[in-house]
Write a protein that holds these residues in place. Sequence first.
Motif, PDB file in Angstrom:
ATOM      1  N   ALA A  38     -79.209 -10.155 -68.990  1.00  0.00           N
ATOM      2  CA  ALA A  38     -77.743 -10.205 -68.923  1.00  0.00           C
ATOM      3  C   ALA A  38     -77.165  -9.583 -67.658  1.00  0.00           C
ATOM      4  O   ALA A  38     -76.218 -10.108 -67.090  1.00  0.00           O
ATOM      5  CB  ALA A  38     -77.138  -9.545 -70.157  1.00  0.00           C
ATOM      6  N   PHE A  39     -77.704  -8.493 -67.194  1.00  0.00           N
ATOM      7  CA  PHE A  39     -77.086  -7.811 -66.061  1.00  0.00           C
ATOM      8  C   PHE A  39     -77.942  -7.898 -64.800  1.00  0.00           C
ATOM      9  O   PHE A  39     -78.079  -6.935 -64.053  1.00  0.00           O
ATOM     10  CB  PHE A  39     -76.726  -6.367 -66.429  1.00  0.00           C
ATOM     11  CG  PHE A  39     -75.624  -6.331 -67.448  1.00  0.00           C
ATOM     12  CD1 PHE A  39     -74.312  -6.574 -67.074  1.00  0.00           C
ATOM     13  CD2 PHE A  39     -75.912  -6.129 -68.790  1.00  0.00           C
ATOM     14  CE1 PHE A  39     -73.296  -6.581 -68.018  1.00  0.00           C
ATOM     15  CE2 PHE A  39     -74.893  -6.134 -69.744  1.00  0.00           C
ATOM     16  CZ  PHE A  39     -73.584  -6.363 -69.349  1.00  0.00           C
ATOM     17  N   ARG A 106     -66.412  -7.329 -61.182  1.00  0.00           N
ATOM     18  CA  ARG A 106     -67.120  -7.253 -59.894  1.00  0.00           C
ATOM     19  C   ARG A 106     -67.684  -5.861 -59.603  1.00  0.00           C
ATOM     20  O   ARG A 106     -68.446  -5.700 -58.657  1.00  0.00           O
ATOM     21  CB  ARG A 106     -66.183  -7.671 -58.754  1.00  0.00           C
ATOM     22  CG  ARG A 106     -65.965  -9.154 -58.685  1.00  0.00           C
ATOM     23  CD  ARG A 106     -65.156  -9.558 -57.437  1.00  0.00           C
ATOM     24  NE  ARG A 106     -64.738 -10.940 -57.582  1.00  0.00           N
ATOM     25  CZ  ARG A 106     -63.537 -11.323 -57.995  1.00  0.00           C
ATOM     26  NH1 ARG A 106     -62.594 -10.431 -58.240  1.00  0.00           N
ATOM     27  NH2 ARG A 106     -63.261 -12.597 -58.137  1.00  0.00           N
ATOM     28  N   ARG A 107     -67.338  -4.886 -60.406  1.00  0.00           N
ATOM     29  CA  ARG A 107     -67.954  -3.555 -60.245  1.00  0.00           C
ATOM     30  C   ARG A 107     -69.454  -3.636 -60.468  1.00  0.00           C
ATOM     31  O   ARG A 107     -70.208  -2.823 -59.957  1.00  0.00           O
ATOM     32  CB  ARG A 107     -67.322  -2.548 -61.198  1.00  0.00           C
ATOM     33  CG  ARG A 107     -65.902  -2.220 -60.838  1.00  0.00           C
ATOM     34  CD  ARG A 107     -65.298  -1.252 -61.824  1.00  0.00           C
ATOM     35  NE  ARG A 107     -63.893  -1.056 -61.543  1.00  0.00           N
ATOM     36  CZ  ARG A 107     -63.026  -0.560 -62.398  1.00  0.00           C
ATOM     37  NH1 ARG A 107     -63.426  -0.186 -63.602  1.00  0.00           N
ATOM     38  NH2 ARG A 107     -61.768  -0.430 -62.070  1.00  0.00           N
ATOM     39  N   ASP A 108     -69.862  -4.602 -61.269  1.00  0.00           N
ATOM     40  CA  ASP A 108     -71.287  -4.874 -61.443  1.00  0.00           C
ATOM     41  C   ASP A 108     -71.737  -5.641 -60.202  1.00  0.00           C
ATOM     42  O   ASP A 108     -71.232  -6.734 -59.929  1.00  0.00           O
ATOM     43  CB  ASP A 108     -71.500  -5.724 -62.699  1.00  0.00           C
ATOM     44  CG  ASP A 108     -72.947  -6.128 -62.916  1.00  0.00           C
ATOM     45  OD1 ASP A 108     -73.770  -6.007 -61.987  1.00  0.00           O
ATOM     46  OD2 ASP A 108     -73.258  -6.588 -64.032  1.00  0.00           O
ATOM     47  N   ALA A 111     -72.404  -9.399 -60.435  1.00  0.00           N
ATOM     48  CA  ALA A 111     -71.363 -10.318 -60.891  1.00  0.00           C
ATOM     49  C   ALA A 111     -70.525 -10.811 -59.711  1.00  0.00           C
ATOM     50  O   ALA A 111     -70.030 -10.015 -58.921  1.00  0.00           O
ATOM     51  CB  ALA A 111     -70.462  -9.631 -61.911  1.00  0.00           C
ATOM     52  N   THR A 112     -70.383 -12.105 -59.624  1.00  0.00           N
ATOM     53  CA  THR A 112     -69.554 -12.709 -58.565  1.00  0.00           C
ATOM     54  C   THR A 112     -68.690 -13.813 -59.173  1.00  0.00           C
ATOM     55  O   THR A 112     -68.906 -14.991 -58.907  1.00  0.00           O
ATOM     56  CB  THR A 112     -70.425 -13.281 -57.428  1.00  0.00           C
ATOM     57  OG1 THR A 112     -71.364 -14.206 -57.997  1.00  0.00           O
ATOM     58  CG2 THR A 112     -71.166 -12.195 -56.677  1.00  0.00           C
ATOM     59  N   PRO A 113     -67.721 -13.419 -60.005  1.00  0.00           N
ATOM     60  CA  PRO A 113     -66.860 -14.439 -60.607  1.00  0.00           C
ATOM     61  C   PRO A 113     -66.006 -15.124 -59.530  1.00  0.00           C
ATOM     62  O   PRO A 113     -65.846 -14.602 -58.428  1.00  0.00           O
ATOM     63  CB  PRO A 113     -65.991 -13.651 -61.588  1.00  0.00           C
ATOM     64  CG  PRO A 113     -66.016 -12.251 -61.096  1.00  0.00           C
ATOM     65  CD  PRO A 113     -67.324 -12.068 -60.392  1.00  0.00           C
ATOM     66  N   PRO A 114     -65.447 -16.286 -59.865  1.00  0.00           N
ATOM     67  CA  PRO A 114     -64.635 -17.005 -58.879  1.00  0.00           C
ATOM     68  C   PRO A 114     -63.352 -16.253 -58.544  1.00  0.00           C
ATOM     69  O   PRO A 114     -62.923 -15.368 -59.285  1.00  0.00           O
ATOM     70  CB  PRO A 114     -64.306 -18.325 -59.585  1.00  0.00           C
ATOM     71  CG  PRO A 114     -64.376 -17.988 -61.030  1.00  0.00           C
ATOM     72  CD  PRO A 114     -65.460 -16.959 -61.158  1.00  0.00           C
ATOM     73  N   ARG A 115     -62.756 -16.614 -57.435  1.00  0.00           N
ATOM     74  CA  ARG A 115     -61.441 -16.076 -57.064  1.00  0.00           C
ATOM     75  C   ARG A 115     -60.377 -16.947 -57.725  1.00  0.00           C
ATOM     76  O   ARG A 115     -60.450 -18.178 -57.669  1.00  0.00           O
ATOM     77  CB  ARG A 115     -61.238 -16.099 -55.558  1.00  0.00           C
ATOM     78  CG  ARG A 115     -62.213 -15.240 -54.807  1.00  0.00           C
ATOM     79  CD  ARG A 115     -61.809 -13.789 -54.884  1.00  0.00           C
ATOM     80  NE  ARG A 115     -62.862 -12.969 -54.281  1.00  0.00           N
ATOM     81  CZ  ARG A 115     -62.944 -11.677 -54.434  1.00  0.00           C
ATOM     82  NH1 ARG A 115     -62.049 -11.033 -55.149  1.00  0.00           N
ATOM     83  NH2 ARG A 115     -63.909 -11.011 -53.877  1.00  0.00           N
ATOM     84  N   LEU A 116     -59.416 -16.296 -58.328  1.00  0.00           N
ATOM     85  CA  LEU A 116     -58.336 -17.000 -59.011  1.00  0.00           C
ATOM     86  C   LEU A 116     -56.990 -16.497 -58.514  1.00  0.00           C
ATOM     87  O   LEU A 116     -56.819 -15.302 -58.298  1.00  0.00           O
ATOM     88  CB  LEU A 116     -58.405 -16.771 -60.522  1.00  0.00           C
ATOM     89  CG  LEU A 116     -59.681 -17.196 -61.229  1.00  0.00           C
ATOM     90  CD1 LEU A 116     -59.651 -16.741 -62.676  1.00  0.00           C
ATOM     91  CD2 LEU A 116     -59.870 -18.702 -61.148  1.00  0.00           C
ATOM     92  N   GLU A 117     -56.073 -17.417 -58.349  1.00  0.00           N
ATOM     93  CA  GLU A 117     -54.671 -17.069 -58.131  1.00  0.00           C
ATOM     94  C   GLU A 117     -53.922 -17.656 -59.314  1.00  0.00           C
ATOM     95  O   GLU A 117     -53.961 -18.862 -59.538  1.00  0.00           O
ATOM     96  CB  GLU A 117     -54.144 -17.690 -56.842  1.00  0.00           C
ATOM     97  CG  GLU A 117     -54.765 -17.145 -55.584  1.00  0.00           C
ATOM     98  CD  GLU A 117     -54.252 -17.864 -54.350  1.00  0.00           C
ATOM     99  OE1 GLU A 117     -53.072 -18.284 -54.339  1.00  0.00           O
ATOM    100  OE2 GLU A 117     -55.048 -18.025 -53.415  1.00  0.00           O
TER     101      GLU A 117
END
Length: 178
Positions: A38-39, A106-108, A111-117
């Motif tokens: 998971a991590f 993103r502190r992990d 983890a690289t989630p997408p950028r959202l506006e």
Amino acid sequence: MHGIIFSQLRNYAQARLGERGWESLLREAKLPARVYLAFQSYPDTDAVALCGAASRLLGCSIRDVLEDVGEFMVPGLMKIYGAFIQPGWSVLEVIEHAERIHEKVRRDPHATPPRLECHRVEPHTVRVVYSSPRKLCGLGIGFVRGLASTLNQRVEVQERQCVHEGASHCEFIVKRMG
């Protein structure tokens, strides 16, 4: 890609393809049998291969698989990240705060989630701009639908533009119904 996504893909495969669904998915994707932790972080190409394999095994488009996976994984992700959501938030409020939630995720370092506006454009409507080299906008749209379902709310999602049709980013409108 973050291992939590692979954990959710495994659960999805077992739910949609049966008890041996994960093994079938790995075999169809031509990936070695392995445990995705998971991590940890794993190649994006593995996720793409798994979604392509699910598309073939389920007989539907990759876009449909991504939306279905996005919707499916919300309850599991809520168990992990639900503490970042304020009690009483509507689906639109969660979407509006998604990038702040992503900042915490993103502190992990894996983890690289997408950028959202995300911006409220009307009292019951939020505009979402999705930017990611992964081009998994279908996952995000499914996630919005799953979030609404989890929060017992109804939404309509209208895609305005998509990277898969030549746009530089994806944009969709989320309207809360009722």
